[in-house]
Design a protein around this motif. Structure first.
Motif, PDB file in Angstrom:
ATOM      1  N   ASP A  30       0.843  -1.198   0.000  1.00  0.00           N
ATOM      2  CA  ASP A  30       0.000   0.000   0.000  1.00  0.00           C
ATOM      3  C   ASP A  30       0.882   1.254   0.000  1.00  0.00           C
ATOM      4  N   GLY A  31       0.664   2.117  -1.003  1.00  0.00           N
ATOM      5  CA  GLY A  31       1.396   3.388  -1.045  1.00  0.00           C
ATOM      6  C   GLY A  31       2.879   3.232  -1.296  1.00  0.00           C
ATOM      7  N   THR A  71      -6.581   4.349  -2.378  1.00  0.00           N
ATOM      8  CA  THR A  71      -6.462   2.937  -2.011  1.00  0.00           C
ATOM      9  C   THR A  71      -7.597   2.072  -2.560  1.00  0.00           C
ATOM     10  N   LYS A 153      -6.286  -3.226   5.411  1.00  0.00           N
ATOM     11  CA  LYS A 153      -7.490  -2.404   5.209  1.00  0.00           C
ATOM     12  C   LYS A 153      -8.602  -3.226   4.565  1.00  0.00           C
ATOM     13  N   ASP A 301       1.917   2.339   3.692  1.00  0.00           N
ATOM     14  CA  ASP A 301       1.092   3.520   3.393  1.00  0.00           C
ATOM     15  C   ASP A 301       0.959   4.413   4.624  1.00  0.00           C
ATOM     16  N   ASP A 348      -1.076   0.041  -4.852  1.00  0.00           N
ATOM     17  CA  ASP A 348      -2.359   0.663  -5.200  1.00  0.00           C
ATOM     18  C   ASP A 348      -2.190   2.118  -5.624  1.00  0.00           C
ATOM     19  N   HIS A 349      -1.049   2.706  -5.294  1.00  0.00           N
ATOM     20  CA  HIS A 349      -0.719   4.088  -5.673  1.00  0.00           C
ATOM     21  C   HIS A 349       0.675   4.367  -5.150  1.00  0.00           C
ATOM     22  N   HIS A 486      -1.599  11.008  -1.184  1.00  0.00           N
ATOM     23  CA  HIS A 486      -1.553  10.516  -2.564  1.00  0.00           C
ATOM     24  C   HIS A 486      -2.921  10.801  -3.152  1.00  0.00           C
TER      25      HIS A 486
HETATM   26 ZN   LIG Z   1      -3.374   2.980  -0.369  1.00  0.00          ZN
END
Ligand SMILES: [Zn+2]
Length: 545
Positions: A30-31, A71, A153, A301, A348-349, A486
């Motif tokens: 994540d991130g 996300t 998450k 993230d 995811d980003h 983000h």
């Molecule tokens: Zn994320």
């Protein structure tokens, strides 16, 4: 002659087709921007991220094609290879057109968590996701494959799990990886056995310290910066306590929550992932069908939100996560054999640098306050068209227009939209503004940015005015909620890893351009299953054996 040559080539290709993997390990961090995948290469362990970098294939210029790099959006894209205008997850949250109330991307009030309280708006099912995933198509194809998603998450796990699989997500109430009654009626025995002795409590009383000597972090921004976020009782410098602010002398919600904002969150998930692999016998399906385990590692993230991707904390978190991967790959090798496993990695980003850090480097950077923006635009429109709340709400990156009020007052919808857009185009930190009418009628400029917005915008779900911030400008619900965030169309947010390992299927090497939607399309191709129904990715043939 040409025919004979073509037939000869096809025969050779058919002979070279390897049987599908026994297990697909589909991972997202994540991130995690692409830069962080390679930045600490010299400090990586053997057999972790290096397995992908040295022995796998990876694309240095892989990007998300949509503008809204959040996300929920990214996770709904990762295994569906669909863009948001098709999969329908246009943000982490949005406003329902009928009820005018907030909808959380993976909420479904009809379904509850097993064995514990379900908070309002909690993620419990894929109800809002309009497409299938590779896992769904795998289950459709053979009816035997096991597909499981695990993440910190709910929106990450549920997005990866698709329609037919099982999603486990972390509960900050109990510190366990839980699921809802959408996915099963009761927990399997292995789950109950795993949590019998409360393994989630084992880090209580510890602190997060640096894993390497001080000088190893020379390339990262030191801790204890004025721009860091002091959140969940973690403080802004090492050692970071994880007791949730010291509110309790035994493990509870504060600790369970704070843990996920540090590398301890990844360690807790690693334990659970191992229990799931053994409990479900993943990769050793008696039918011989491939299984799919999708994981999203959340803590990276959170660390980036509080301290920025440039920070020492993010550096240490990445190096520690690399050790977690090395441990996991070894564990899977012992059970399934890595030669039988296809491993993929993406995110995811990406992430922006903290605006104040960017300012300190003389870049144009700052923070936009969406509530102030709504007040300012309504004040400007009130002067022009009479008092009123023309723009009602904000959910990233959409503003919602009160069209009913415009109709009552016999105001021209297109004219008012354009007045809002004109005002906001001059607003500090705003790069571009697009209106519902522009998007619905296809009156978008011929730019890459307009294409990114078009792919991100769903006619029935999205808001009415779409705002794109300038690079290095922070745009999120609360301007000072986090140090960094983000969600933008800029390269630091869209450029994420796309890496695959699997000696039987993947030709190792460093490759150039790809889109994130190509990843799931390529996995479906290797598995010989239908593309997910909203898929727009291409098969990355150059990296296939
Ligand atoms: Zn994320």
């Amino acid at each position: 002659m040409a025919l004979i040559a073509a037939a000869g080539k096809a025969a050779t290709a058919a002979e070279a087709v390897a049987p599908p993997p026994k297990l697909v390990l589909f991972m997202a961090i994540d991130g995690f921007p692409q830069e962080q995948f390679v930045k600490y290469y010299d400090q990586l362990a053997d057999g972790g991220l290096k397995l992908l970098l040295d022995k796998g294939a990876w694309y240095g210029n892989n990007h998300y094609s949509h503008a809204t790099t959040y996300t929920g959006v990214g996770h709904a894209t990762l295994l569906s290879c669909a863009h948001p205008y098709k999969h329908g997850v246009i943000g982490n949250d949005w406003i329902d057109k009928q009820t005018k109330k907030r909808v959380y991307s993976t909420e479904d009030p009809r379904h509850k968590y097993l064995d514990e309280e379900t908070p309002d708006h909690a993620g419990t099912s894929p109800f809002n996701i309009k497409v299938t995933t590779v896992g769904d198509e795998l289950i459709y194809a053979n009816g035997k494959s096991k597909v499981i998603a695990i993440a910190g998450k709910d929106r990450s796990s549920i997005g990866l799990a698709g329609q037919f699989s099982v999603a486990y997500l972390h509960s900050t109430t109990t510190g366990r990886f839980i699921t809802s009654d959408y996915y099963m009626a009761a927990y399997p025995e292995w789950w109950t056995a795993f949590y019998a002795n409360k393994p989630q409590d084992k880090f209580f009383g510890q602190t997060w310290t640096l894993s390497m000597p001080d000088e190893a972090y020379a390339r990262s921004v030191p801790d204890n910066q004025p721009w860091s976020t002091n959140y969940k009782g973690l403080g802004v410098k090492f050692p970071h306590p994880i007791d949730g602010g010291g509110a309790s002398d035994k493990p509870g919600k504060g600790y369970y929550d704070a843990t996920m904002w540090t590398p301890f969150g990844d360690l807790l998930m690693l334990d659970f992932v191992k229990a799931a692999i053994d409990g479900e016998n993943l990769g050793r399906n008696p039918s011989g069908a491939p299984d799919l385990l999708a994981l999203s590692w959340t803590s990276h993230d959170y660390v980036n939100h509080l301290f920025g991707p440039e920070s020492r904390q993010s550096h240490d978190q990445t190096v520690r996560l690399d050790r977690v991967f090395a441990d996991l790959f070894k564990f899977i090798d012992e059970r399934v054999g890595l030669d039988n496993v296809l491993i993929t990695l993406s995110a995811d980003h990406g992430f922006m640098n903290i605006p104040e850090y960017s300012s300190s480097r003389r870049l144009d950077a700052g923070r936009i306050d969406p509530e102030a923006m709504i007040n300012d635009v309504n004040a400007a429109l009130s002067k022009q068209y009479g008092d009123g709340k023309y723009v009602t709400t904000w959910w990233n990156p959409n503003l919602y227009v009160d069209y009913a009020m415009l109709a009552e007052r016999k105001l021209d919808k297109v004219e008012v939209e354009e007045a809002i857009a004109s005002f906001l185009r001059e607003y500090p930190g705003v790069e571009a503004v697009f209106t519902r009418t522009q998007l619905e009628r296809g009156q978008m400029p011929a730019t890459r940015l307009a294409k990114q917005v078009t792919l991100a915008w769903h006619q029935k779900i999205s808001g009415d005015i779409v705002i794109m911030n300038k690079p290095n400008w922070y745009l999120f619900a609360k301007p000072k909620g986090y140090a960094s965030t983000h969600g933008s169309p800029w390269a630091y947010d869209t450029n994420v890893p796309l890496a695959m390992y699997g000696p039987a299927w993947i030709a190792p090497g460093k490759y150039g351009d790809s889109e994130t939607v190509d990843l799931a399309r390529t996995v479906a191709h290797i598995l010989n299953v239908r593309p997910p129904n909203g898929c727009e990715g291409s098969v990355l043939t150059e990296m296939l054996r």
